[in-house]
Design an enzyme around this catalytic site. Sequence first.
Site, PDB file in Angstrom:
ATOM      1  CD  GLU A   1      -2.726  -0.880   2.618  1.00 54.50           C
ATOM      2  OE1 GLU A   1      -2.820   0.216   3.207  1.00 54.50           O
ATOM      3  OE2 GLU A   1      -3.234  -1.923   3.027  1.00 54.50           O
TER       4      GLU A   1
ATOM      5  CB  CYS B   1       2.323   7.328   3.545  1.00 56.58           C
ATOM      6  SG  CYS B   1       2.619   6.015   4.720  1.00 56.58           S
TER       7      CYS B   1
ATOM      8  CB  CYS C   1       5.566  -5.335   9.660  1.00 54.83           C
ATOM      9  SG  CYS C   1       6.816  -4.587  10.747  1.00 54.83           S
TER      10      CYS C   1
ATOM     11  N   GLY D   1       5.647  -2.137   6.948  1.00 50.99           N
ATOM     12  CA  GLY D   1       7.021  -2.605   7.139  1.00 50.99           C
ATOM     13  C   GLY D   1       7.854  -1.704   8.022  1.00 50.99           C
TER      14      GLY D   1
ATOM     15  CB  SER E   1       8.141   6.528  10.506  1.00 51.25           C
ATOM     16  OG  SER E   1       7.565   6.044  11.699  1.00 51.25           O
TER      17      SER E   1
ATOM     18  CG  LEU F   1       7.912   7.238  22.525  1.00 52.56           C
ATOM     19  CD1 LEU F   1       9.346   6.735  22.458  1.00 52.56           C
ATOM     20  CD2 LEU F   1       7.879   8.619  23.196  1.00 52.56           C
ATOM     21  CG  HIS F   2       3.156   4.230  19.331  1.00 49.84           C
ATOM     22  ND1 HIS F   2       2.905   5.468  18.793  1.00 49.84           N
ATOM     23  CD2 HIS F   2       3.415   3.418  18.271  1.00 49.84           C
ATOM     24  CE1 HIS F   2       3.010   5.403  17.464  1.00 49.84           C
ATOM     25  NE2 HIS F   2       3.319   4.178  17.135  1.00 49.84           N
TER      26      HIS F   2
ATOM     27  CG  ASN G   1      -6.696   5.559  12.028  1.00 51.62           C
ATOM     28  OD1 ASN G   1      -7.612   6.365  12.035  1.00 51.62           O
ATOM     29  ND2 ASN G   1      -5.479   5.858  11.618  1.00 51.62           N
TER      30      ASN G   1
HETATM   31  N1  SAH Z   1       7.384   0.469  10.998  1.00 56.00           N
HETATM   32  C1  SAH Z   1       7.548   1.867  11.042  1.00 56.00           C
HETATM   33  C2  SAH Z   1       6.856   2.611   9.917  1.00 56.00           C
HETATM   34  C3  SAH Z   1       5.494   2.134   9.536  1.00 56.00           C
HETATM   35  S1  SAH Z   1       4.178   2.283  10.720  1.00 56.00           S
HETATM   36  C4  SAH Z   1       7.076   2.412  12.370  1.00 56.00           C
HETATM   37  O1  SAH Z   1       6.476   1.674  13.124  1.00 56.00           O
HETATM   38  O2  SAH Z   1       7.358   3.567  12.641  1.00 56.00           O
HETATM   39  C5  SAH Z   1       3.692   3.970  10.531  1.00 56.00           C
HETATM   40  C6  SAH Z   1       2.999   4.546  11.747  1.00 56.00           C
HETATM   41  O3  SAH Z   1       1.626   4.145  11.809  1.00 56.00           O
HETATM   42  C7  SAH Z   1       3.639   4.129  13.050  1.00 56.00           C
HETATM   43  O4  SAH Z   1       3.815   5.259  13.873  1.00 56.00           O
HETATM   44  C8  SAH Z   1       2.612   3.188  13.589  1.00 56.00           C
HETATM   45  O5  SAH Z   1       2.749   3.053  14.946  1.00 56.00           O
HETATM   46  C9  SAH Z   1       1.326   3.831  13.144  1.00 56.00           C
HETATM   47  N2  SAH Z   1       0.143   2.977  13.221  1.00 56.00           N
HETATM   48  C10 SAH Z   1       0.069   1.654  13.039  1.00 56.00           C
HETATM   49  N3  SAH Z   1      -1.195   1.216  13.211  1.00 56.00           N
HETATM   50  C11 SAH Z   1      -1.942   2.308  13.501  1.00 56.00           C
HETATM   51  C12 SAH Z   1      -3.327   2.517  13.788  1.00 56.00           C
HETATM   52  N4  SAH Z   1      -4.187   1.523  13.758  1.00 56.00           N
HETATM   53  N5  SAH Z   1      -3.738   3.768  14.053  1.00 56.00           N
HETATM   54  C13 SAH Z   1      -2.860   4.811  14.033  1.00 56.00           C
HETATM   55  N6  SAH Z   1      -1.566   4.677  13.764  1.00 56.00           N
HETATM   56  C14 SAH Z   1      -1.089   3.434  13.521  1.00 56.00           C
HETATM   57 FE1  SF4 Z   2       5.677  -2.938  11.876  1.00 57.75          FE
HETATM   58 FE2  SF4 Z   2       5.595  -0.276  12.277  1.00 57.75          FE
HETATM   59 FE3  SF4 Z   2       3.336  -1.771  12.308  1.00 57.75          FE
HETATM   60 FE4  SF4 Z   2       5.083  -1.981  14.294  1.00 57.75          FE
HETATM   61  S1  SF4 Z   2       3.906  -0.147  13.751  1.00 57.75           S
HETATM   62  S2  SF4 Z   2       4.059  -3.701  13.240  1.00 57.75           S
HETATM   63  S3  SF4 Z   2       7.003  -1.750  13.221  1.00 57.75           S
HETATM   64  S4  SF4 Z   2       4.679  -1.419  10.571  1.00 57.75           S
END
Ligand code: SAH
Ligand code: SF4
Length: 384
Positions: A91, A112, A119, A188, A220, A244-245, A319
């Site tokens: 995507e 993006c 992943c 990924g 990221s 970070l989260h 989301n």
């Molecule tokens: N793997 C890398 C880049 C891809 S994820 C990373 O984790 O940074 C891109 C972003 O989307 C990350 O910050 C991830 O935590 C966030 N993300 C993943 N699932 C999500 C969701 N359901 N709602 C909001 N953000 C989400």
């Molecule tokens: Fe992979 Fe980033 Fe999703 Fe974590 S947030 S599972 S590292 S794509």
Amino acid sequence: MLPDVRRQSRESLLAQFQSWEVPGYRLDQLLGWLYPRRAASWDEMTNLPKALRQRLAETYSLTLPQVVRVQGAHDTTQKFLWRLADGSLIESVLIPANPALYGERSDRHTLCISTQVGCAYGCRFCASGLDGWKRNLEPHEILGQVLAVERWQQAQTSSPPSDPATPTPAPARVPERWVSNIVVMGMGEPMANYAHLMTALRILNAPWGGNIGARKITISTSGVVPGIRDLADDPLQFRLAISLHGATDEVRGQIMPVNRKYPLAELTAACEHYVARKGKMITLEYILIDGVNAAREQVEPLAKLARRLHAKVNLIPYNRVEGLPWNRPPEPECRAFSKALEGQGVNTTLRLEKGHDIDAACGQLRLRTERELASSEPTPTVAG
Ligand code: SAH
Ligand code: SF4
């Protein structure tokens, strides 16, 4: 299988042309077709002699991701589902100009892009990792997402809408760059495919390639420390965002398994190294998940971390992902969290924009399509 022509540097193509005794201006013509014109076949390259095209076709493959689905309307966020040469689905998400989220000057569009099929990092809240990891993307598959979106866009504006699966003709004039900013935030973990990512980004950045400024490209990561250190030592000025989260090991460890390998102390040290080497601000991404990381107790440690790193914080209400139990907190709680963080002197953005059904994080459209395909086939396919 032949190597793809879009993973070659200018130098290696030049060496190839020299060994064939083909004059240098032909290389500029080829690069003009590959990048500004986003060609999808050798036949489009009408100003190259047939014999050269033939030779190129025998030496290199030339592929772009094929559109499977596009979701969302023009002027809003659009999601693209692509099929790659081996049938894998990935995507990309196209986001129209909005106030700069990652510190870049924002004009036109941000794309993006994905770096892997699936992943392996298994963050509990994320759709991209739900079916595991399948493979790394090749450099041309990473940068091809930008070219394929622009080619699709060009076809939309120059002819009546057609079946998205139909190949679009190459534009006659050199079209404008549609994508001005890139965020490597799709499916990924970019740092787990570092070499291919860097090859792709160098080509997107090169004046002979995508010609997109390094400062307009943000990577990221979920916190893969060796990748952050490598990026700090890279001469190009790409931007960095950290997913970070969670601002304590306890909270972060519950939702991000990567925190066990690289706990916050190590992650913070790598970020400090990056900031010191680059002299640039980083962004901390913080999804707000109800009952998990959005309590007031997280504000203080998050603020401390952000201040120490001179980082800005992007708060993103979660989301929903089909099949996962998590939810975003009610809007007033998101606002209160944001306000409390600002109150502690942190540069904070809260992303409350609508359209989250489509805007939903990368990975969901692919997951749904993979599962639909699997359930319609006699033998289910297993990803990962
Ligand atoms: N793997 C890398 C880049 C891809 S994820 C990373 O984790 O940074 C891109 C972003 O989307 C990350 O910050 C991830 O935590 C966030 N993300 C993943 N699932 C999500 C969701 N359901 N709602 C909001 N953000 C989400
Ligand atoms: Fe992979 Fe980033 Fe999703 Fe974590 S947030 S599972 S590292 S794509």
